[in-house]
Design an enzyme around this catalytic site. Structure first.
Site, short mmCIF file in Angstrom:
data_model
loop_
_atom_site.label_atom_id
_atom_site.label_comp_id
_atom_site.label_asym_id
_atom_site.label_seq_id
_atom_site.Cartn_x
_atom_site.Cartn_y
_atom_site.Cartn_z
N TYR A 1 -11.98 9.47 1.38
CA TYR A 1 -11.91 8.65 0.36
C TYR A 1 -11.31 9.07 -0.82
O TYR A 1 -11.62 10.20 -1.35
CB TYR A 1 -13.49 8.16 0.06
CG TYR A 1 -14.03 7.06 1.03
CD1 TYR A 1 -14.18 5.88 0.57
CD2 TYR A 1 -13.97 7.31 2.46
CE1 TYR A 1 -14.68 5.01 1.19
CE2 TYR A 1 -14.71 6.50 3.06
CZ TYR A 1 -14.94 5.24 2.79
OH TYR A 1 -15.42 4.00 3.53
N THR A 2 -10.20 8.53 -1.06
CA THR A 2 -9.45 8.88 -2.24
C THR A 2 -9.27 7.83 -3.45
O THR A 2 -8.54 6.82 -3.18
CB THR A 2 -7.97 9.52 -1.99
OG1 THR A 2 -8.02 10.05 -0.64
CG2 THR A 2 -7.09 10.33 -2.80
N GLU B 1 -7.60 2.58 -7.64
CA GLU B 1 -8.18 2.32 -6.45
C GLU B 1 -9.57 2.48 -6.87
O GLU B 1 -9.98 2.90 -7.92
CB GLU B 1 -8.14 3.75 -5.66
CG GLU B 1 -8.67 3.98 -4.30
CD GLU B 1 -8.66 2.66 -3.44
OE1 GLU B 1 -9.03 1.47 -3.56
OE2 GLU B 1 -8.29 2.92 -2.16
N ARG C 1 -7.09 -4.69 -0.80
CA ARG C 1 -7.99 -5.53 0.02
C ARG C 1 -8.89 -6.17 -0.67
O ARG C 1 -9.45 -7.47 -0.41
CB ARG C 1 -8.74 -4.85 1.33
CG ARG C 1 -7.64 -4.42 2.48
CD ARG C 1 -8.47 -3.47 3.57
NE ARG C 1 -8.65 -2.06 3.13
CZ ARG C 1 -9.50 -1.40 3.56
NH1 ARG C 1 -10.56 -1.92 4.56
NH2 ARG C 1 -9.73 -0.29 3.40
N ARG D 1 0.88 -1.05 -0.07
CA ARG D 1 0.05 -0.01 0.06
C ARG D 1 0.87 1.32 0.09
O ARG D 1 1.85 1.21 0.80
CB ARG D 1 -0.93 0.07 1.29
CG ARG D 1 -1.85 1.42 1.49
CD ARG D 1 -2.67 1.31 2.51
NE ARG D 1 -3.55 2.42 2.51
CZ ARG D 1 -4.28 2.88 3.52
NH1 ARG D 1 -4.54 2.10 4.45
NH2 ARG D 1 -4.90 4.06 3.48
N HIS D 2 0.51 2.18 -0.58
CA HIS D 2 1.29 3.55 -0.89
C HIS D 2 1.47 4.14 0.45
O HIS D 2 0.35 4.06 1.56
CB HIS D 2 0.62 4.47 -1.91
CG HIS D 2 -0.69 4.96 -1.49
ND1 HIS D 2 -0.81 5.86 -0.45
CD2 HIS D 2 -1.89 4.62 -1.76
CE1 HIS D 2 -2.19 6.15 -0.38
NE2 HIS D 2 -2.90 5.60 -1.40
#
Length: 215
Positions: free
Chosen positions: A27-28, A82, A164, A15-16
């Site tokens: 939320y991005t 994402e 996830r 994960r970044h």
């Protein structure tokens, strides 16, 4: 983990690092947000298309060359971008739930991104389709080398929710299957196959460290 299993191809989920929006729970997805200084340190400490935050994370991870002579191929794909949050972009969860209530959506039912998706963004089915496509490509690459005939590990650098989601689809689970997971900014997860079998995808709950005299 047996030596045989140790040679089975793996998929590393990274994960970044932390961003200002992620730090406050916003939320991005499509919005380009830089890593914070802490986010850069999180990734650097883990190291011995995607958005800027994922690219920067990858660059920090790879600034120290791997200790292997194996060739590395870098690919950028929107299949691991994402989840597109649509109208919910930049909002915190309580704001999303308030907006849904105001609009009278879901008829009073509690919103859950796994099953409900995002208004103006992606549905669960859309996310599932692109992740399944990526997983099929990875297994096509790894299938010939299930017994360590050639290094075939894959490193995925992406965003928290989609990773996830990827884990659930890797195991053949629906995105709305109730499987609680945590993946902190800069964290690394490991997936592979049980018994060197391409038909038995699994995740590592823990990895045995090599003995001192092992290469």
């Amino acid at each position: 983990m047996s030596n045989q299993d140790a040679r089975t191809p793996r998929v590393f989920l990274v994960r970044h690092g932390e961003t200002e929006w992620a730090k406050f729970g916003r939320y991005t997805s499509t919005t380009d947000v830089e890593l914070t200084a802490k986010g850069a340190l999180q990734v650097s400490s883990a190291a011995p298309i995607p958005r800027k935050r994922a690219i920067k994370t990858f660059e920090l991870l790879m600034q120290s060359p791997p200790s292997t002579t194996a060739e590395c191929e870098v690919t950028y794909t929107e299949d691991i971008a994402e989840w597109n949050y649509g109208d919910f972009e930049g909002l915190m969860e309580w704001e999303i739930k308030s907006l849904i209530k105001t609009k009278g959506l879901l008829q009073g039912r509690e919103w859950n991104i796994w099953g409900d998706g995002c208004e103006g963004g992606e549905s669960m089915q859309q996310v599932t389709e692109r992740l399944d496509r990526l997983i099929s490509q990875i297994r096509l690459i790894q299938k010939p080398y299930m017994n360590g005939e050639k290094p075939a590990d894959v490193l995925l650098v992406a965003h928290g929710l989609i990773l996830r989601c990827f884990l659930k689809r890797w195991l053949g689970l629906s995105l709305d299957f109730p499987l609680e997971m945590m993946l902190a900014p800069g964290a690394i997860g490991v997936l592979s196959y049980k018994k060197n079998n391409i038909s038995i995808p699994a995740f590592h709950a823990g990895i045995a460290l090599p003995f001192p005299d092992e290469n």
